[in-house]
Every structure is written in structure tokens, then in C-alpha cells.
Design a protein around this motif. Structure first.
Motif, PDB file in Angstrom:
ATOM      1  N   SER A 111      58.000  53.076  -0.923  1.00  0.00           N
ATOM      2  CA  SER A 111      58.880  54.070  -1.631  1.00  0.00           C
ATOM      3  C   SER A 111      58.558  53.490  -2.943  1.00  0.00           C
ATOM      4  N   THR A 160      58.652  56.704   3.291  1.00  0.00           N
ATOM      5  CA  THR A 160      58.804  57.529   2.255  1.00  0.00           C
ATOM      6  C   THR A 160      59.304  58.502   2.271  1.00  0.00           C
ATOM      7  N   HIS A 161      59.792  58.828   3.810  1.00  0.00           N
ATOM      8  CA  HIS A 161      59.997  60.270   4.087  1.00  0.00           C
ATOM      9  C   HIS A 161      61.499  60.674   3.254  1.00  0.00           C
ATOM     10  N   TRP A 162      62.691  59.322   3.499  1.00  0.00           N
ATOM     11  CA  TRP A 162      63.677  59.607   2.333  1.00  0.00           C
ATOM     12  C   TRP A 162      63.296  60.489   1.876  1.00  0.00           C
ATOM     13  N   ALA A 173      63.228  63.937   2.032  1.00  0.00           N
ATOM     14  CA  ALA A 173      64.539  64.521   2.163  1.00  0.00           C
ATOM     15  C   ALA A 173      65.409  64.926   1.328  1.00  0.00           C
TER      16      ALA A 173
END
Lengths: 236, 139
Positions: free
Chosen positions: A18, A68-70, A73
Motif C-alpha cells: 500500500s 491493496t484492495h482497499w 474499494a
């Protein structure tokens, strides 16, 4: 705990990737501000550097996106944010919606027709060709349409992102060449041609352009989801 | 006194803090997600959340000023949120060869065509209506 096991810890991986993503994005943005060339655009430079790092460290996409999907999102709340410019430009939109609708219809038709024809000429067929058709829409819409018409939604998602990157760059070139008079046309160009990434670019050009692009992006997605059954009829 | 001061200071916090405003955008998005799942609509939660926010602005339930700073920041930095998605290319090595070049060419040509057609259509209509407005002397 050794350094190696610590490195493999999911939380550490998430923090590292991130941070790397955000830092490289900030760096790429500065670079682009200093040297404003289309091939130095942040949406191309930052992922390219990250990809090199991932390949060098032998990290798979699954490992990378888990941490890192946040960030992806956050596109949800970012979409909500478009309510502000759209609300502020409501008078313009109320007055000019017929021409936006005309541009959206013409643009969508061009997207499907040229993708189909070019794929035919280049010898791309089957599911791959169908996956290429809905790439001008934003991801959730495009994946919906792709599944509906017999494409591969995952692959369509990749094409959508590529279209966004290429479109944001191509849009600048088109903008410089066409004698466009209205902010309306400039915004619609990015919204129809390059969905979210294009809309972000339009937003940097001007407030009116950004608002129009955001509205058009949403409406094009809605229009195409509604028209997908018709497109299938046409393709068969 | 106390019970009037607390909401007032909360309101002030909302006006000032970008982070609180971004949180509010997140709430709209979450409400949109829940609505999408409950109704089975094939729409992303963000779009439904945006519609909710617009409806609240129009109804006067929420002032744009209370969310504007957060919204502007999100819109300005939106490209960051696309960056991780590009890495999906790592899973599609088949696109790194000749096929990838073909697809790249297709996207460049097709996107250029889409943008030209869209922009020229809108601009043509715009000029046409401007001329119309002018001749009829209607603002």
C-alpha cells in the motif's frame, strides 16, 4: 521471528505494498507535473514501476491485490463524490441533456462497432473479441455487460483499465486537434471514451468538464447495461 | 445549553474536516451497497450512493458545502485508486506478446474514434442550438 517470516506476514505485505503504491503514485504525479508528457502520465508510470517491483520480488497479483484492495474499494466513495460537481452544474445539464444523450448514443455505437471491426481485421475472435466490446464503460458496468454478451468479465476488467490509461492520454491529443467550442463536448469525450480514468483527467482540465464527464460516464454505463440484450441480438 | 452545543460543534467539525467528509461519502457508498444487495439491482453501490447524495442535495437535506472539501479531494486523487487494478496484467502474461500489441492498437484506434465521434456530435448539436438561440433571441 526472522526477517523472512516477518516479510511474509500478510499485514506487513499489505502495509509495504500500500505504501509503495501511494508513494510511487505521488512520485509519478510530481514527475508528470515537472515534465508534462503523455507517456509520463501517473496512471502509466506508477503501475509500470510497481509491476517491475512485483516481478523482481516474485510477488503474484493475488498477493499484491490482497493488501491493496482497499485502495480500489475507495472508487466507491469517489463515485459518490461526483454528486457534488453534477449538482453544481445542474442548470447546464438540465438545459443541454439532449445533446449529451446524442453524443453518448453516437459514442457507444462507435465503441462497439469499431471494436468489433478492428478485432475482425486483426484476427481476434471468440470470447476475447466479445470481452473487448464493453471496455469503454466503468468496470462494474463493463463486467456486467461482458458476462451478458458471452465475454470473460475478468479479462474485460483488464481491458477497461487499459482503455482508461490509453484514453486519458489519447484524449489530450484529440482535445488538442479538434476545434471544440464547448466544455460539454470536452467532458463528454472523456466520459464516453475513457470512463473513470478519463473523468479524473477531465476533472483536472476544468470543473464543468469534470462534472459532464462524470455524469456521462454513469449514464453511458446505465444505457449499455439496459441495451446489452439488444447488442446480443445484433451480434448474432 | 449542553444539548444544543453538541450538535453545533459536530456540524462545525463536518464543515472543517476533510476526513469526516470522506467518511460521509463512505457512508453513502455503504448505503448504496446495502440497497443494491437488498434489491438485486445490477448497479454498483457507488452509483446508488451518488443518486442518494444528489437526491439529498436537491431535497435540501444536505448542504453541498458540508461535503465539498472531501469530495474535491477524492476526485482530485481518484487516479490513485485505479493503480492497483492495472497490476491485474501480471495474471495475463498472454497479453504481453503479439496479442497484446494487437489489443493495444485496437484500443488506441477505437478510443480515438469514440472520442472524436462523441465530441463532434455534442459540439455540432451545441453550435446548432447556439445559432438557433441567437436567431430566436432566446437566452
Amino acid at each position: 521471528m526472522t526477517a523472512a517470516t516477518l516479510w511474509r506476514e500478510p499485514l506487513v505485505q499489505a502495509a509495504v505494498w500500500s505504501l509503495a503504491t501511494i508513494l510511487l503514485y505521488v512520485l509519478a504525479k510530481r514527475l508528470h507535473r515537472r515534465w508534462p508528457r503523455w507517456w509520463l502520465m501517473p496512471l502509466a508510470v506508477a503501475p509500470a514501476l510497481l509491476m517491475i517491483a512485483a516481478l523482481a520480488l516474485n510477488v503474484s497479483y493475488r498477493d499484491y491485490i490482497r493488501g491493496t484492495h482497499w485502495l480500489v474499494a475507495l472508487l466507491g466513495p469517489a463515485t459518490v463524490a461526483f454528486a457534488v460537481p453534477i449538482y453544481e452544474q445542474r442548470a447546464l445539464i438540465r438545459r443541454r441533456w439532449p445533446m449529451l444523450l446524442a453524443g453518448m448514443a453516437a459514442g457507444s455505437l462507435t465503441a462497439v462497432a469499431t471494436s468489433w471491426a478492428l478485432a475482425y481485421v486483426l484476427g481476434i475472435d471468440g470470447e476475447l473479441r466479445l470481452s473487448l466490446l464493453p471496455r469503454s464503460m466503468s468496470t462494474p458496468f463493463a463486467m456486467e455487460v461482458s458476462g451478458e454478451i458471452g465475454g470473460i468479465p475478468d479479462l474485460t476488467a483488464v481491458f477497461v483499465v487499459l482503455t482508461g490509461i490509453i484514453g486519458a492520454a489519447v484524449g489530450d491529443v484529440v482535445l488538442a486537434r479538434l476545434p471544440l467550442r464547448s466544455a460539454l463536448a470536452k467532458g463528454a469525450l472523456f466520459g464516453v471514451g475513457a470512463h473513470g480514468a478519463g473523468t479524473a483527467r477531465a476533472h483536472q482540465i476544468g470543473r464543468e468538464e469534470g462534472a459532464i464527464a462524470g455524469l456521462v460516464m454513469v449514464l453511458v454505463g446505465l444505457m449499455n447495461v439496459a441495451l446489452a440484450p439488444l447488442i446480443i441480438q445484433f451480434l448474432r | 445549553m449542553m444539548h444544543r452545543n453538541i450538535p453545533l460543534s459536530l456540524l462545525r467539525l463536518l464543515r472543517r474536516s476533510r476526513l469526516v467528509q470522506i467518511g460521509l461519502l463512505g457512508l453513502f457508498w455503504a448505503a448504496g451497497e446495502i440497497l443494491a444487495r437488498a434489491t438485486g439491482l445490477p448497479l454498483p453501490g457507488g452509483i446508488i450512493g451518488m443518486a442518494l447524495a444528489l437526491a439529498l442535495f436537491l431535497a435540501g437535506g444536505l448542504k453541498v458545502a458540508n461535503i465539498k472539501r472531501g469530495a474535491n479531494w477524492m476526485l482530485a486523487e481518484m487516479l490513485l485508486f485505479f493503480v492497483p487494478a492495472v497490476l491485474a496484467l501480471l495474471d495475463h502474461r498472454e497479453l504481453l506478446g503479439l496479442l497484446g500489441l494487437k489489443i493495444f492498437a485496437l484500443i488506441v484506434v477505437s478510443t480515438t474514434a469514440v472520442m472524436c465521434v462523441t465530441a463532434l456530435t455534442v459540439d455540432f448539436c451545441y453550435r446548432w442550438s447556439e445559432r438557433d438561440d441567437g436567431s430566436n433571441a432566446v437566452a
